[in-house]
Design an enzyme around this catalytic site. Structure first.
Site, short mmCIF file in Angstrom:
data_model
loop_
_atom_site.label_atom_id
_atom_site.label_comp_id
_atom_site.label_asym_id
_atom_site.label_seq_id
_atom_site.Cartn_x
_atom_site.Cartn_y
_atom_site.Cartn_z
N GLU A 123 0.18 -1.63 0.17
CA GLU A 123 0.49 -0.44 -0.62
C GLU A 123 0.21 -0.68 -2.10
OE1 GLU A 123 4.04 2.76 -1.69
OE2 GLU A 123 4.29 1.40 0.01
N ASP A 158 12.89 -2.74 8.51
CA ASP A 158 13.41 -4.02 8.03
C ASP A 158 13.91 -4.86 9.20
OD1 ASP A 158 13.03 -3.31 5.33
OD2 ASP A 158 14.92 -2.23 5.30
N HIS A 213 8.74 -4.25 7.04
CA HIS A 213 8.79 -3.65 5.72
C HIS A 213 9.06 -4.71 4.66
CE1 HIS A 213 11.08 -1.14 2.61
NE2 HIS A 213 9.81 -0.74 2.55
N ARG A 214 8.07 -4.95 3.80
CA ARG A 214 8.12 -6.00 2.78
C ARG A 214 8.38 -7.37 3.41
NH1 ARG A 214 12.03 -2.87 -1.65
NH2 ARG A 214 11.05 -0.84 -1.40
N GLU A 234 4.04 -5.00 5.87
CA GLU A 234 3.86 -4.07 4.75
C GLU A 234 4.23 -4.79 3.47
OE1 GLU A 234 5.17 -1.15 1.69
OE2 GLU A 234 6.39 -2.66 2.71
N LYS A 287 0.62 0.04 -5.87
CA LYS A 287 1.67 0.60 -6.73
C LYS A 287 1.17 0.68 -8.17
CE LYS A 287 5.51 0.73 -4.07
NZ LYS A 287 6.43 1.86 -3.96
N HIS A 320 7.33 -5.20 -5.40
CA HIS A 320 7.64 -3.77 -5.29
C HIS A 320 8.04 -3.18 -6.64
CE1 HIS A 320 10.30 -0.27 -4.67
NE2 HIS A 320 9.46 0.03 -3.70
N ASP A 328 3.74 -4.63 -1.16
CA ASP A 328 3.42 -3.81 -2.33
C ASP A 328 2.65 -4.66 -3.34
OD1 ASP A 328 5.32 -1.44 -1.64
OD2 ASP A 328 6.58 -3.21 -1.53
#
Length: 606
Positions: free
Chosen positions: A462, A578, A360-361, A387, A464, A402, A389
């Site tokens: 993703e 994470d 995640h990120r 992943e 945004k 993000h 953003d």
């Protein structure tokens, strides 16, 4: 211990009736009441014109008159359901205290009559009190209706990062505890002495006066004592199963038999928790109520059992009812067999597979999020996916970040869409995480795609949108095509219209709809090839529905061992976390563990 001993003596007369009532009551609620509520909910959705519920329409749906009526109806049913349970326990204990034997039908009749009193004028406030007090006095869950509720991890993280919220919750909990202790004896007064709600509250406050601290300690003790009994029961059962399995380990089929026996035993133990948790709490409170009245010299008023005549006619009716239940069960099974054979009913299209892991990120637990350092960390941790953003700068560049404001990660209070790429590229987005990451810059999506291709890792991209973009989705699709990266990424968004536009530009790019809430018919989302759902809303039923239409389901953001194992058990396709090493270890343990050894190790550990 004195209360427990008193309770055992009182139950000698009617313990079979209490156990039979609770098992029957919980069985009916789980097989009829809860599924019926689910059907009712779907009916309300259809009446309102909703085929599904997501974060985009949940507030509109919640404000609908039909939904409000349904919620109120559910609250009334929950209160009535709990009151029936409480009434039965208090009635059986009271009759046992008088050394009178009662029947199941007498118990049911008394419970229904007492619960009906709750809806009389002047007693309606008892419904509100019931809804307030249920979570505090029903061990493990709210009377069996609320058994799987969990707070989403992203909400917990937000609460922990804002101390004032914890302080507010603590203050609210103390207020609730204050009223709980004042109202502790309302139900015995209402049920056994036929007091009105106002009278019951007044008498409860008076009876517990000067004893609040003792009553609080008493509540804690009965909850802990009950769980200790349950835990001891489970431990002895697991030890017995494990001992038999070890003694006969030379027989290959013993492992299968032992595992099956273990599952059945745990299922039975869970049934006991749900069935007996509530009566145990109220039974102990009832004993305490009688003792308090004797200590202060207050007269104990017993209730009268409803009249019941054991006639041959009644026996015949009971026999007919039992035969009807058996016949209906047989018919239901026959219809299911017929449906499967004719293809009108389909089995769940589930399959066993190993879940993939998405960082995640990036490896954001130990590196600044959405930076090249975090992406390299994800590769080092052996993540299957990263992943990230993406947003669009004022001059049209696609960059990775993000937040729509640089305040948190760069200390610059400016909105991203107002800045050019040259300005954004100068921001330090590493120092906020640690001085060793000073100078870490915002990467472009093109840079990250090149990095992913070099390191053989796939990307969860993703989108945004901020509402200030120009041809945002098309620019992303063009970049993916230019890099020949279509088969190594998914394009995701919490905005469904974004996915629709992506599909307009390129139908072959795999899209994923990111959802906080997912309920209803997932076939409506034709522009989504998969779904990424907040983990607390990922149920076994949802996973099956998604898999049955040939799509995948991801779970986000899953950071604890317990929640990761839950997602593995529910057969999700991708775990977004994470903590990549923890997820990897959980998946490895799940693929290689022996079921019995796993549970025995759990018992030994605790």
């Amino acid at each position: 211990m004195r209360t427990f001993g008193h309770l055992m003596r009182m139950l000698q007369k009617n313990w079979k009736i209490l156990l039979g009532f609770e098992l029957l009551y919980k069985l009916v609620s789980f097989t009829i009441s809860i599924p019926l509520f689910g059907r009712l909910f779907y009916g309300i959705m259809r009446l309102n014109g909703y085929g599904y519920i997501t974060i985009d329409n949940v507030f509109e749906f919640a404000s609908s008159p039909f939904t409000i009526i349904l919620v109120l109806l559910w609250l009334f049913l929950l209160a009535a359901y709990s009151m029936l349970d409480i009434s039965a326990v208090l009635f059986i204990l009271d009759q046992s205290g008088q050394k009178k034997k009662v029947t199941l039908l007498q118990t049911i009749k008394f419970s229904v009559m007492n619960a009906a009193r709750m809806f009389r004028s002047g007693n309606v406030r008892l419904i509100l009190m019931l809804l307030f007090i249920i979570p505090f006095l029903n061990i493990g869950a709210a009377s069996g209706f609320v058994t799987t509720f969990s707070i989403p991890e992203f909400i917990l993280e937000y609460v922990h990062s804002h101390p004032w919220i914890l302080i507010a919750f603590t203050a609210l909990a103390l207020v609730c505890l204050f009223f709980l202790l004042r109202w502790l004896y309302v139900f015995p007064y209402f049920t056994l002495e036929k007091c009105s709600f106002r009278e019951a509250v007044k008498k409860s406050v008076a009876l517990g006066k000067m004893h609040r601290a003792v009553d609080f300690a008493f509540l804690i003790v009965i909850q802990v004592f009950y769980y200790l009994i349950y835990f001891l029961f489970v431990s002895l059962g697991l030890k017995a199963v494990y001992s038999i399995s070890t003694a006969l380990s030379g027989l290959s089929f013993i492992k299968i038999v032992s595992a099956s026996a273990l599952w059945l035993f745990l299922l039975f133990a869970q049934l006991l928790v749900v069935a007996l948790g509530t009566p145990f709490s109220y039974a102990c409170i009832s004993i305490h109520y009688f003792r308090r009245k004797m200590e202060c010299g207050e007269k104990i008023i017993h209730t009268t059992a409803p009249e019941y005549e054991r006639s041959r006619r009644m026996k015949r009716r009971l026999l007919i009812a039992q035969l009807a239940v058996a016949l209906l069960s047989l018919m239901g099974a026959s219809f299911m067999v017929y449906g499967f054979n004719t293809g009108k009913l389909k089995l769940q299209v589930e399959y066993l597979h190993t879940a993939e892991v998405t960082a995640h990120r990036g490896a954001s637990a130990i590196y600044p999020e959405n930076t090249m350092a975090a992406f390299q960390g994800a590769v080092d941790q052996d993540a299957d996916w990263i992943e990230l953003d993406i947003q669009q700068s004022a001059d049209g560049e696609i960059f990775v970040m993000h937040d729509t404001n640089l305040k948190r990660t760069a200390g610059i209070n400016r909105n991203t869409w107002e800045m050019t790429w040259e300005e954004l590229s100068q921001a330090d987005v590493g120092s906020f995480f640690g001085s060793e990451f000073a100078g870490e810059r915002i990467p472009l999506l093109s840079e990250v795609i090149d990095f992913a291709k070099e390191n053989n890792v796939r990307l969860n991209i993703e989108i945004k949108p901020t509402g200030h973009e120009t041809d945002f989705e098309q620019s992303v699709v063009d970049l993916i095509r230019e890099k020949n990266f279509e088969d190594y990424c998914v394009v995701t968004s919490q905005n469904y219209s974004v996915l629709e536009r992506v599909k307009e530009y390129d139908e072959d790019i795999k899209t994923v709809y990111v959802m906080s809430i997912a309920y209803g018919n997932m076939n409506f989302f034709t522009a989504a090839d998969a779904f990424s759902v907040e983990s607390s809303n990922v149920t076994a039923s949802l996973v099956s529905r998604v898999h049955n239409v040939g799509k995948e389901i991801y779970a986000w953001t899953v950071n604890t061992k317990n929640s990761i194992n839950k997602m593995i058990d529910r057969n999700v396709d991708n775990i977004i976390t994470d903590r990549v090493p923890l997820a990897r270890q959980c998946i490895f343990d799940s693929d290689t563990s022996d079921l019995i050894t796993e549970y025995v190790n759990f018992i030994r550990k605790h």
